[in-house]
Design an enzyme around this catalytic site. Structure first.
Site, PDB file in Angstrom:
ATOM      1  N   GLY A   1     -36.855 -14.255-129.391  1.00 37.72           N
ATOM      2  CA  GLY A   1     -36.253 -13.958-128.089  1.00 37.72           C
ATOM      3  C   GLY A   1     -37.264 -14.047-126.970  1.00 37.72           C
ATOM      4  CG  ASN A   2     -36.327 -15.092-123.252  1.00 37.12           C
ATOM      5  OD1 ASN A   2     -35.921 -14.402-122.334  1.00 37.12           O
ATOM      6  ND2 ASN A   2     -35.571 -16.055-123.807  1.00 37.12           N
ATOM      7  NE  ARG A   3     -43.002  -9.700-122.668  1.00 29.58           N
ATOM      8  CZ  ARG A   3     -43.164  -8.648-123.470  1.00 29.58           C
ATOM      9  NH1 ARG A   3     -42.316  -7.641-123.408  1.00 29.58           N
ATOM     10  NH2 ARG A   3     -44.162  -8.627-124.321  1.00 29.58           N
ATOM     11  CB  SER A   4     -34.551 -13.298-119.748  1.00 30.21           C
ATOM     12  OG  SER A   4     -33.474 -13.259-118.843  1.00 30.21           O
TER      13      SER A   4
ATOM     14  CB  ALA B   1     -34.912 -16.835-120.155  1.00 25.65           C
TER      15      ALA B   1
END
Ligand code: CTP
Ligand code: CA
Length: 225
Positions: free
Chosen positions: A33-36, A100
């Site tokens: 995943g990512n920090r969006s 994102a």
């Protein structure tokens, strides 16, 4: 007593916003995943709904409340987002890709939970499809808006993206600056156009920035007619 009606500047416009960070499964309990946070996309959807648009929000998981008057389509992976977006695309007037999207995903999803049997683990990743570039290639009448998150050489990287993806407007943020992007309630961006124009914006909260972005889009819709 006088009642002030909000102006419905986007009445009869169908708009699509994507938001949040996609999740690409590794095994049944893990993902890449990512920090969006999804806040920028949700603010854009909220503002469009208040301005009278028919709003579709294709959202990766965020935990945020869907704004009133917005039709949400929940997705997890980049490929699910791609399918949902491509299906809506032909009848949209404006598409904003604030999500994102994962650039890479695990090549294979493992059926069983991976056990910690080994001292190290190599995860092989493969590239996802660039949804926005695909929309750029398929563009007929739509106004296409992208976001660019950069940590270096903001303007050059952003200019390349606007041309390569056939965009009408690009919101570029330097995510290394305090108060910009990922997870923050505020954003610090520059707005770019295909002719090379750059409009730096002050630090704003994401709802205020969404108003500015829609103001710019409305100007483009007017000259397009
Ligand atoms: N985007 C997309 N599909 C992808 C990757 C990105 O639609 N698979 C969109 C994002 O939603 C965003 C824009 O492309 O609107 C730019 O994303 P960004 O990550 O800044 O750029 P990339 O083109 O992915 O290039 P890089 O990450 O290498 O900078
Ligand atoms: Ca990327």
């Amino acid at each position: 007593k006088e009642v002030l009606e909000p102006k419905k500047e986007l009445a009869r416009r169908a708009v699509l916003v994507t938001a949040g960070g996609t999740r690409e499964p590794i095994d049944p309990v893990r993902y890449v995943g990512n920090r969006s946070s999804g806040k920028m996309g949700y603010a854009l959807a909220e503002t469009a709904a208040l301005r009278g648009a028919e709003v579709y929000l294709v959202s990766a998981p965020t935990g945020l409340t869907v704004p009133d008057g917005v039709q949400v389509i929940n997705v997890e992976t980049a490929e699910q987002m791609r399918r949902a977006v491509l299906e809506l695309y032909p009848r949209m007037d404006v598409v904003i890709k604030a999500a994102a999207v994962a650039d890479y995903r695990p090549r294979a999803m493992v059926d069983q939970k991976i056990k910690k049997n080994e001292s190290s683990l190599v995860l092989e990743l493969e590239k996802t499809t660039d949804i926005l570039a695909e929309l750029g290639r398929q563009k007929t009448h739509q106004l296409l808006v992208g976001f660019a998150a950069e940590t270096e050489d903001l303007i050059n990287n952003a200019r390349e993206k606007i041309n390569k993806k056939n965009l009408d407007l690009l919101v570029a943020n330097d995510v290394t600056q305090p108060g910009a992007g990922f997870g923050s309630d505020t954003n610090l961006v520059q707005i770019l156009y295909p002719d090379g124009t750059v409009e730096p914006q002050p630090v704003m909260d994401k709802l205020a920035l969404s108003e500015v972005i829609w103001d710019k889009i409305q100007q483009l819709l007017l000259v397009k007619k």
